[in-house]
Design a protein around this motif. Structure first.
Motif, PDB file in Angstrom:
ATOM      1  N   ALA A 155       0.823  -1.206   0.026  1.00  0.00           N
ATOM      2  CA  ALA A 155      -0.024   0.129   0.188  1.00  0.00           C
ATOM      3  C   ALA A 155       0.953   1.026   0.000  1.00  0.00           C
ATOM      4  N   GLN A 156       2.032   1.062   0.617  1.00  0.00           N
ATOM      5  CA  GLN A 156       3.005   2.212   0.534  1.00  0.00           C
ATOM      6  C   GLN A 156       3.657   2.539  -0.792  1.00  0.00           C
ATOM      7  N   GLY A 157       3.700   1.441  -1.541  1.00  0.00           N
ATOM      8  CA  GLY A 157       4.412   1.526  -2.753  1.00  0.00           C
ATOM      9  C   GLY A 157       5.887   0.941  -2.622  1.00  0.00           C
ATOM     10  N   LEU A 158       6.347   0.267  -1.501  1.00  0.00           N
ATOM     11  CA  LEU A 158       7.612  -0.115  -1.522  1.00  0.00           C
ATOM     12  C   LEU A 158       7.567  -1.518  -1.803  1.00  0.00           C
ATOM     13  N   VAL A 159       6.735  -2.391  -1.860  1.00  0.00           N
ATOM     14  CA  VAL A 159       6.665  -3.694  -2.273  1.00  0.00           C
ATOM     15  C   VAL A 159       5.667  -4.049  -3.256  1.00  0.00           C
ATOM     16  N   VAL A 160       6.031  -4.812  -4.203  1.00  0.00           N
ATOM     17  CA  VAL A 160       5.268  -5.403  -5.259  1.00  0.00           C
ATOM     18  C   VAL A 160       4.992  -6.913  -4.747  1.00  0.00           C
ATOM     19  N   ILE A 161       3.768  -7.283  -4.724  1.00  0.00           N
ATOM     20  CA  ILE A 161       3.352  -8.678  -4.658  1.00  0.00           C
ATOM     21  C   ILE A 161       2.707  -9.323  -5.708  1.00  0.00           C
ATOM     22  N   ARG A 162       3.428 -10.518  -6.300  1.00  0.00           N
ATOM     23  CA  ARG A 162       3.087 -11.168  -7.661  1.00  0.00           C
ATOM     24  C   ARG A 162       2.427 -12.423  -7.149  1.00  0.00           C
ATOM     25  N   PRO A 163       1.153 -12.350  -7.196  1.00  0.00           N
ATOM     26  CA  PRO A 163       0.356 -13.680  -6.912  1.00  0.00           C
ATOM     27  C   PRO A 163       1.169 -15.038  -7.446  1.00  0.00           C
ATOM     28  N   GLN A 164       1.284 -15.886  -6.649  1.00  0.00           N
ATOM     29  CA  GLN A 164       1.953 -17.384  -6.963  1.00  0.00           C
ATOM     30  C   GLN A 164       3.493 -17.244  -7.308  1.00  0.00           C
ATOM     31  N   VAL A 165       3.834 -15.874  -7.274  1.00  0.00           N
ATOM     32  CA  VAL A 165       5.421 -15.655  -7.676  1.00  0.00           C
ATOM     33  C   VAL A 165       6.270 -15.264  -6.232  1.00  0.00           C
TER      34      VAL A 165
END
Length: 226
Positions: free
Chosen positions: A60-70
């Motif tokens: 939400a803070q733009g520091l992390v990108v979550i890629r589902p299943q990755v």
């Protein structure tokens, strides 16, 4: 990597988030690096649930990108992101400065002076983390003392990314030259005397120069990765 240790209070997921946020800002996790939930959970001695919640907060803070299943990764800005971020800062920081001058001039000056004082030994030691933290404190002082919570909340949307880009990309250069240091001293001088036309011009140049360094450094990293 330094051992990851938790400080006190707040919910467990908040504490994990704050420690990971600082680790990203300080460059313990490089831009684009994978963050293993299992590794973080083991290091903190917690289950994966608060780690997963912390990752959501960081996303939400733009520091992390979550890629589902990755997996989860530290953000890597594009050229467009950098341009938009610099435009955002150029719009907000001079306004925050004017409000801080009217609302709590002395308080803002004290924090900015302390930040500049902390830059000197960081340059001498070529400590980019200490320099980045001082640089961040300088800019955040404008918002901390502006007296407008909506402006503060707006800046917080991007402050983590700005701080991380400083430490990872500009601070290693800033501790080898005095250009950034001199620019901060000039900004403080203009702020203290309330010359906001000159302050806005100087801040615009300062942020634009940072954006150029960000883009150049990311281009070099991309070439090195090939």
């Amino acid at each position: 990597m330094r051992s990851l240790k938790l400080d006190t209070p707040k919910s467990l997921s908040q504490r994990v988030m704050q420690r990971l946020r600082q680790a990203i800002i300080d460059g313990e996790f490089a831009l684009g690096a994978a963050i293993s939930e299992e590794m973080v959970a083991n290091s903190f001695g917690v289950s994966r649930t608060p780690v997963r919640e912390a990752m959501g907060l960081l996303q939400a803070q733009g520091l992390v990108v979550i890629r589902p299943q990755v997996g989860s990764f530290v953000f890597t800005p594009s050229a467009e992101d950098i341009n938009a971020l610099c435009t955002f800062r150029i719009a907000l920081e001079p306004r925050a400065a004017e409000l801080a001058f009217r609302h709590d001039r002395d308080g803002a000056i004290a924090v900015m002076n302390d930040a500049i004082a902390a830059m000197e030994p960081a340059i001498a030691a070529k400590d980019n983390i200490a320099y980045g933290r001082a640089d961040t404190a300088f800019h955040e002082a404008l918002f901390a003392h502006c007296g407008n919570r909506y402006l503060v909340e707006s800046y917080q949307l991007a402050s983590g990314r700005v701080a991380a880009l400083r430490t990872n990309l500009t601070s290693p250069i800033d501790v080898r030259t005095r250009t950034s240091f001199d620019e901060h001293r000039k900004l403080l001088e203009l702020f203290a005397c309330g010359d906001f036309a000159a302050f806005e011009a100087a801040m615009t140049t300062h942020i634009t120069n940072s954006g150029v360094v960000y883009a150049r450094a990311l281009k070099v990293e991309a070439v090195d990765a090939d």
